[in-house]
Scaffold this motif. Structure first.
Motif, PDB file in Angstrom:
ATOM      1  N   GLY A  19       0.799  -1.207   0.000  1.00 38.27           N
ATOM      2  CA  GLY A  19       0.000   0.000   0.000  1.00 38.27           C
ATOM      3  C   GLY A  19       0.835   1.262   0.000  1.00 38.27           C
ATOM      4  N   PRO A  20       0.182   2.413  -0.109  1.00 38.36           N
ATOM      5  CA  PRO A  20       0.921   3.688  -0.185  1.00 38.36           C
ATOM      6  C   PRO A  20       1.713   3.992   1.080  1.00 38.36           C
ATOM      7  N   ILE A  21       1.178   3.683   2.257  1.00 38.08           N
ATOM      8  CA  ILE A  21       1.912   3.960   3.488  1.00 38.08           C
ATOM      9  C   ILE A  21       3.140   3.076   3.600  1.00 38.08           C
ATOM     10  N   GLN A  22       3.001   1.811   3.224  1.00 35.94           N
ATOM     11  CA  GLN A  22       4.138   0.897   3.284  1.00 35.94           C
ATOM     12  C   GLN A  22       5.220   1.309   2.299  1.00 35.94           C
ATOM     13  N   ARG A  23       4.831   1.770   1.122  1.00 39.41           N
ATOM     14  CA  ARG A  23       5.824   2.236   0.145  1.00 39.41           C
ATOM     15  C   ARG A  23       6.519   3.500   0.635  1.00 39.41           C
ATOM     16  N   ALA A  24       5.755   4.382   1.288  1.00 39.74           N
ATOM     17  CA  ALA A  24       6.377   5.604   1.829  1.00 39.74           C
ATOM     18  C   ALA A  24       7.369   5.266   2.935  1.00 39.74           C
ATOM     19  N   LEU A  25       7.028   4.306   3.787  1.00 42.56           N
ATOM     20  CA  LEU A  25       7.953   3.897   4.837  1.00 42.56           C
ATOM     21  C   LEU A  25       9.192   3.224   4.252  1.00 42.56           C
ATOM     22  N   ALA A  26       9.003   2.432   3.185  1.00 44.52           N
ATOM     23  CA  ALA A  26      10.152   1.795   2.545  1.00 44.52           C
ATOM     24  C   ALA A  26      11.076   2.837   1.925  1.00 44.52           C
ATOM     25  N   GLY A  27      10.509   3.964   1.465  1.00 40.76           N
ATOM     26  CA  GLY A  27      11.321   5.004   0.861  1.00 40.76           C
ATOM     27  C   GLY A  27      12.242   5.694   1.845  1.00 40.76           C
ATOM     28  N   ILE A  28      11.916   5.638   3.146  1.00 40.41           N
ATOM     29  CA  ILE A  28      12.782   6.258   4.166  1.00 40.41           C
ATOM     30  C   ILE A  28      13.533   5.198   4.970  1.00 40.41           C
ATOM     31  N   GLY A  29      13.553   3.974   4.439  1.00 40.76           N
ATOM     32  CA  GLY A  29      14.344   2.922   5.065  1.00 40.76           C
ATOM     33  C   GLY A  29      13.634   2.095   6.106  1.00 40.76           C
ATOM     34  N   LEU A  30      12.314   2.196   6.218  1.00 43.46           N
ATOM     35  CA  LEU A  30      11.556   1.412   7.192  1.00 43.46           C
ATOM     36  C   LEU A  30      10.749   0.331   6.505  1.00 43.46           C
ATOM     37  N   ASP A  31      11.394  -0.379   5.567  1.00 39.42           N
ATOM     38  CA  ASP A  31      10.680  -1.405   4.815  1.00 39.42           C
ATOM     39  C   ASP A  31      10.378  -2.645   5.648  1.00 39.42           C
ATOM     40  N   ASN A  32      11.001  -2.807   6.789  1.00 45.20           N
ATOM     41  CA  ASN A  32      10.739  -3.967   7.640  1.00 45.20           C
ATOM     42  C   ASN A  32       9.568  -3.747   8.593  1.00 45.20           C
TER      43      ASN A  32
END
Length: 302
Positions: A141-154
């Protein structure tokens, strides 16, 4: 004319304030009769049935309560339910208090917009809002992709207690904002200006003047959010996981999947008693705080 007479009767000579003739009392009870019947039908009767089944299904006795209180897994679920409700209340308070203050401080037009934004969730189905959070919090989802963009993909939000808290907080936030706004709108803001003119800093004026005066709204809104959180089912079921189940999900499993009405009643009874115990402690604390403030005010004036 009858309405005018009823409103003015307490001001007539010889009529005690707050007293009414027997016929008037029966008339007031008659007006309350539909609400009383509805309350008994949809709340008291089902609650009584579940209470009876707790001690009679499948066998008379305390078997269901013994099972529930002796099961370590069920105790963890009960503790998780109360901690989740407390976290949701804290999140709503952190977000709702500044929002309610902004509604009070804003002009008429901006206040209307802010009020509309609070009321919009009431016009939207609970299922629709929950499924919207499923889409936003899902793995791709969009929130998960945004978190992955700042290094919080886990960090996974769906199927976790964090996702449940996010969804429940958004749904229950209006129940805290509106009581807070109702109380804050009655506070005389000149008191804050007076404290500032006496040399108090803004942070001091907030904690010594504004915050104490807004405590009734904080208490009322927090209780509404906390109690509502304890019985949530749809949002935890869709956003959470079986390992993070709450009491409401366990009750549904016992009733729908296992047909264990007695055990489900025991869960509901323990949850109800624990809720009443917490409310009793909170009410006692509020009364003691009110008495302490009254004594301090009396000491200051004496």
């Amino acid at each position: 004319m009858a309405v005018i007479d009823a409103l003015t009767q307490s001001t007539r000579p010889g009529v005690g304030a707050g007293r009414a003739a027997p016929s008037e009392r029966w008339g007031r009870l008659a007006l309350l009769a539909p609400s009383i019947i509805l309350l008994i039908g949809v709340f008291v009767v089902p609650l009584a049935i579940m209470l009876v089944r707790t001690f009679t299904d499948p066998h008379p006795g305390l078997e269901n309560l013994t099972w529930y209180l002796g099961d370590a897994t069920q105790r963890r679920v009960l503790v998780r339910t109360f901690t989740t409700a407390a976290k949701v209340t804290a999140v709503c308070l952190l977000l709702g208090y500044p929002y309610a203050y902004a509604m009070v401080a804003a002009g008429p037009k901006l206040r209307a917009v802010l009020t509309l934004l609070v009321l919009v969730p009431f016009w939207t189905s609970l299922m629709v809002r929950t499924f919207a959070w499923v889409i936003l919090l899902q793995d791709n989802g969009p929130i998960q992709r945004a978190l992955a963009g700042i290094g919080l993909d886990n960090l996974h939000l769906i199927r976790s207690n964090v996702g449940v808290i996010i969804g429940m907080s958004q749904i229950l936030l209006p129940f805290l904002v509106m009581p807070l706004y109702a109380v804050m709108s009655t506070i005389d803001r000149r008191l804050v200006l007076a404290s500032s003119s006496l040399g108090a800093r803004p942070i001091t004026s907030f904690f010594r003047v504004w915050l104490p005066l807004s405590l009734p709204g904080i208490g009322a809104g927090s209780l509404m959010v906390f109690i509502s959180s304890l019985g949530f089912y749809v949002t935890p079921a869709l956003l959470g996981s079986p390992s993070d189940a709450l009491v409401s999900q366990q009750i549904y499993t016992q009733v729908s999947g296992l047909l264990q009405w007695g055990r489900a009643g025991a869960m509901g009874l323990v949850l109800l008693v624990a809720t009443f115990a917490i409310l009793a402690v909170l009410m006692l604390s509020i009364r003691r705080a009110a008495r302490r403030q009254t004594r301090q005010a009396e000491d200051a004036t004496s």
